[in-house]
Every structure is written in structure tokens, then in C-alpha cells.
Design a protein around this motif. Structure first.
Motif, PDB file in Angstrom:
ATOM      1  N   ARG A 179       0.819  -1.213   0.000  1.00  0.00           N
ATOM      2  CA  ARG A 179       0.000   0.000   0.000  1.00  0.00           C
ATOM      3  C   ARG A 179       0.855   1.267   0.000  1.00  0.00           C
ATOM      4  O   ARG A 179       0.583   2.212  -0.754  1.00  0.00           O
ATOM      5  N   THR A 180       1.879   1.298   0.848  1.00  0.00           N
ATOM      6  CA  THR A 180       2.719   2.492   0.939  1.00  0.00           C
ATOM      7  C   THR A 180       3.483   2.739  -0.348  1.00  0.00           C
ATOM      8  O   THR A 180       3.616   3.885  -0.802  1.00  0.00           O
ATOM      9  N   GLU A 181       3.984   1.678  -0.957  1.00  0.00           N
ATOM     10  CA  GLU A 181       4.700   1.825  -2.227  1.00  0.00           C
ATOM     11  C   GLU A 181       3.772   2.376  -3.302  1.00  0.00           C
ATOM     12  O   GLU A 181       4.156   3.246  -4.092  1.00  0.00           O
ATOM     13  N   ALA A 182       2.543   1.881  -3.329  1.00  0.00           N
ATOM     14  CA  ALA A 182       1.579   2.388  -4.306  1.00  0.00           C
ATOM     15  C   ALA A 182       1.235   3.846  -4.035  1.00  0.00           C
ATOM     16  O   ALA A 182       1.097   4.650  -4.969  1.00  0.00           O
ATOM     17  N   LEU A 183       1.104   4.193  -2.761  1.00  0.00           N
ATOM     18  CA  LEU A 183       0.853   5.590  -2.386  1.00  0.00           C
ATOM     19  C   LEU A 183       1.954   6.498  -2.911  1.00  0.00           C
ATOM     20  O   LEU A 183       1.686   7.555  -3.507  1.00  0.00           O
ATOM     21  N   ASN A 184       3.192   6.079  -2.723  1.00  0.00           N
ATOM     22  CA  ASN A 184       4.320   6.898  -3.167  1.00  0.00           C
ATOM     23  C   ASN A 184       4.384   7.009  -4.689  1.00  0.00           C
ATOM     24  O   ASN A 184       4.615   8.093  -5.242  1.00  0.00           O
ATOM     25  N   GLN A 185       4.202   5.883  -5.365  1.00  0.00           N
ATOM     26  CA  GLN A 185       4.249   5.894  -6.829  1.00  0.00           C
ATOM     27  C   GLN A 185       3.132   6.760  -7.406  1.00  0.00           C
ATOM     28  O   GLN A 185       3.354   7.561  -8.324  1.00  0.00           O
ATOM     29  N   MET A 186       1.925   6.593  -6.884  1.00  0.00           N
ATOM     30  CA  MET A 186       0.805   7.383  -7.401  1.00  0.00           C
ATOM     31  C   MET A 186       0.966   8.859  -7.061  1.00  0.00           C
ATOM     32  O   MET A 186       0.543   9.733  -7.827  1.00  0.00           O
ATOM     33  N   GLY A 187       1.592   9.172  -5.931  1.00  0.00           N
ATOM     34  CA  GLY A 187       1.863  10.573  -5.608  1.00  0.00           C
ATOM     35  C   GLY A 187       2.722  11.224  -6.665  1.00  0.00           C
ATOM     36  O   GLY A 187       2.474  12.371  -7.081  1.00  0.00           O
ATOM     37  N   ASN A 188       3.741  10.485  -7.134  1.00  0.00           N
ATOM     38  CA  ASN A 188       4.613  11.006  -8.193  1.00  0.00           C
ATOM     39  C   ASN A 188       3.853  11.177  -9.509  1.00  0.00           C
ATOM     40  O   ASN A 188       4.052  12.160 -10.233  1.00  0.00           O
ATOM     41  N   ILE A 189       2.998  10.218  -9.807  1.00  0.00           N
ATOM     42  CA  ILE A 189       2.246  10.283 -11.057  1.00  0.00           C
ATOM     43  C   ILE A 189       1.294  11.476 -11.046  1.00  0.00           C
ATOM     44  O   ILE A 189       1.201  12.245 -12.023  1.00  0.00           O
TER      45      ILE A 189
END
Length: 305
Positions: A179-189
Motif C-alpha cells: 500500500r505504501t509503495e503504491a501511495l508513493n508511486q501514485m503521488g509522483n504520477i
């Protein structure tokens, strides 16, 4: 009545190893298949009927695998297992080479070809209802190299194509089912205005929830579908809240209980699916626990599954 003797290893490859052993004896773990990922390992133990001990060694523990563990422990306790000849049941993570499966080594799990198909069919209907056949997507993938990641990703894109949707990738990235990795990746996107997309496809609910959280933090209105897999408790709540469009139920009790039943059937020389409602494949060595589509229309039905 004397309890049947059983010393069976149920292995969720790279996820869970369940060994059923008599009290005072050691546990034995099946070798992990090649799609394992590195993770910390935790242990849990519970008594079965008659005082036998069930030891579960788990890595990559997440909400679904914890539920699967509980399902296996519950079924083992109800069946009252004890020690005897070893049989091996792979659970949830199918071995890369299924030719290793035989009368003594079988697989219990859900067909990953169908998990992504449910997502693709749902998205195809969603966009067709809008009169849209060309879409751009973001794909948040699980752990690269794992069979589940590969098949979930391939099957959703195939389903879109089969339904006449021309899907173009805007961004695809491994987020490790985290979940945290997805949060970070989507934040960048979301910070990059050049990245346009019509939907977010996630290989599991945890990553979908991370994507939802990123949208919330960026004040981005979720007016596009986000889809996940597993139908975890948090995922189901997100469907009820209207932030997750749909998920795909992966049955932890079905897989955990089916694995214990399969182990007993191996010992008894019975059909692999005896005592269950599940189908076996043509070889007789794979017990399929079906995936099920979960949407706002039926999500409440899964709260007690």
C-alpha cells in the motif's frame, strides 16, 4: 474413534508454509517454488483437536494471507489431524513448473487467469456504457517474477482487448503488493500533469487503497474507476465508500480449508476435491477455488465470507 494420521505440508509458495505435526514433534516445511519473494517470516501456532499442534510459518504476510492462515487452521482443527506419512499441498502460489504435481504433491488455489479477466470485463462495460473504446490506464503491478503478478496483469489487458477496448499504457510499475509503495508511486504520477489516464488497475486491494490515498492527498477527485483484487475488509469498505470501483474475491477460507481437505484426501487416496464444492483440473492434481467479482451491488454479501 481413532483419528486419522496426517503429516501434511501445505505450502503457500513465498507466502505460507503450514505443517501439521503431533505435539512434541518438529514441523516440516515444503520447499518454496521459484516465484518466491524475500520477506520477513513470522510464526503462529494453534492446537488442533486431540492436542495436535498446527504451526504456520509465513512470509510476505498481508491481510489476505492472514485470512488464508486462519481458514487453514480452522479446518485442520475441525478435522482433527495427527502425524503420519507426508504429503505436500502448495497453496495460493502455483509452482512455475506444474509438472512437479503428482499423487503426492498437489496445488490448491484460484486460477489467476480469471482474476484479471473480472477486472477487464468490468472496465470494458464501464467504458462502453460511456461510449468510450479508447482508454489510457495506469497499472500497479505486484512483485515482478511472481506468477500472480504476471497472470493478473496479462489477463486484465487481454479481457479489455477481447471486449473491444483499445487500452494504452500511461504508466506501469511494480509496487510490490504494498500500500505504501503504491501511495508513493501514485503521488509522483499525480504530480505530473502530463500523465493522463482513465483508470487505475491494481494487482491487489492494498495497492488500490494506496492509489486512493494518493488521490485524496493530492485533492484529486476520484471520478475514474480504480480496481483491485482480493476483496479484503478494507477493500470492501472502499467499495462501499465509492472510492474503489470493484474488486475480485479470493476465498481465504476456501483455499485454507481446501488445502487441508486436499491433504486428507491425499492420505486417503480419495479424489482431490472430495468433501469440497470445488473443481479439479484435468490432471486431478489442481483444486480450483474460484475467484468472484465484487461490486457495489454485492459487496455486502462478502462481509461474512
Amino acid at each position: 474413534m481413532k483419528k486419522m494420521k496426517l503429516f501434511a505440508t501445505l505450502a503457500v509458495t513465498a507466502a505460507m508454509v503450514l505443517s501439521l505435526a503431533a505435539c512434541g514433534g518438529g514441523s516440516s516445511a515444503a520447499p518454496a517454488a521459484s516465484d518466491s519473494g524475500s520477506a520477513s517470516t513470522g510464526e503462529a501456532a494453534a492446537p488442533a483437536a486431540g492436542g495436535e499442534k498446527i504451526t504456520l510459518i509465513m512470509s510476505q504476510r498481508d491481510e489476505f494471507l492472514s485470512s488464508l492462515e486462519a481458514g487453514a487452521k480452522k479446518a485442520a482443527g475441525e478435522l482433527g489431524v495427527a502425524a503420519g506419512d507426508m504429503k505436500v499441498v502448495f497453496v495460493n502460489r502455483v509452482p512455475d513448473d506444474t509438472s512437479i504435481l503428482n499423487e503426492n504433491a498437489v496445488y490448491v488455489g484460484s486460477d489467476e487467469h480469471t482474476s484479471g479477466k473480472f477486472q477487464g470485463d468490468f472496465l470494458a462495460k464501464y467504458f462502453k456504457d460511456k461510449g468510450q473504446t479508447d482508454i489510457k490506464y495506469i497499472l500497479l503491478r505486484g512483485i515482478e517474477g511472481q506468477t500472480s503478478t504476471t497472470l493478473r496483469s496479462e489477463s486484465v489487458l487481454k479481457a479489455l482487448a477481447d471486449n473491444g477496448i483499445n487500452a494504452t499504457e500511461t504508466y506501469a510499475k511494480s509496487c510490490l503488493y504494498d500500500r505504501t509503495e503504491a501511495l508513493n508511486q501514485m503521488g509522483n504520477i499525480l504530480a505530473d500533469s502530463s500523465k493522463e489516464f482513465d483508470c487505475i488497475i491494481c494487482n491487489n486491494d492494498a495497492m488500490a487503497l494506496g492509489a486512493i490515498e494518493a488521490c485524496t492527498q493530492a485533492n484529486r477527485t476520484i471520478d475514474f474507476p480504480i480496481v483491485g483484487i482480493d476483496a479484503t475488509a478494507d477493500g470492501r469498505q472502499a467499495i462501499k465508500d465509492g472510492t474503489l470501483a470493484m474488486s475480485v474475491f479470493q476465498d481465504p477460507n476456501g483455499q485454507g480449508g481446501g488445502a487441508v481437505a486436499a491433504a486428507l484426501n491425499l492420505i486417503n487416496g480419495a479424489a482431490l476435491n472430495e468433501g469440497t464444492n470445488f473443481d479439479v483440473d484435468e490432471t486431478g492434481f489442481i483444486l480450483w477455488v474460484p475467484f468472484e467479482e465484487v461490486t457495489p451491488d454485492n459487496v455486502a454479501d462478502y462481509d461474512n465470507r
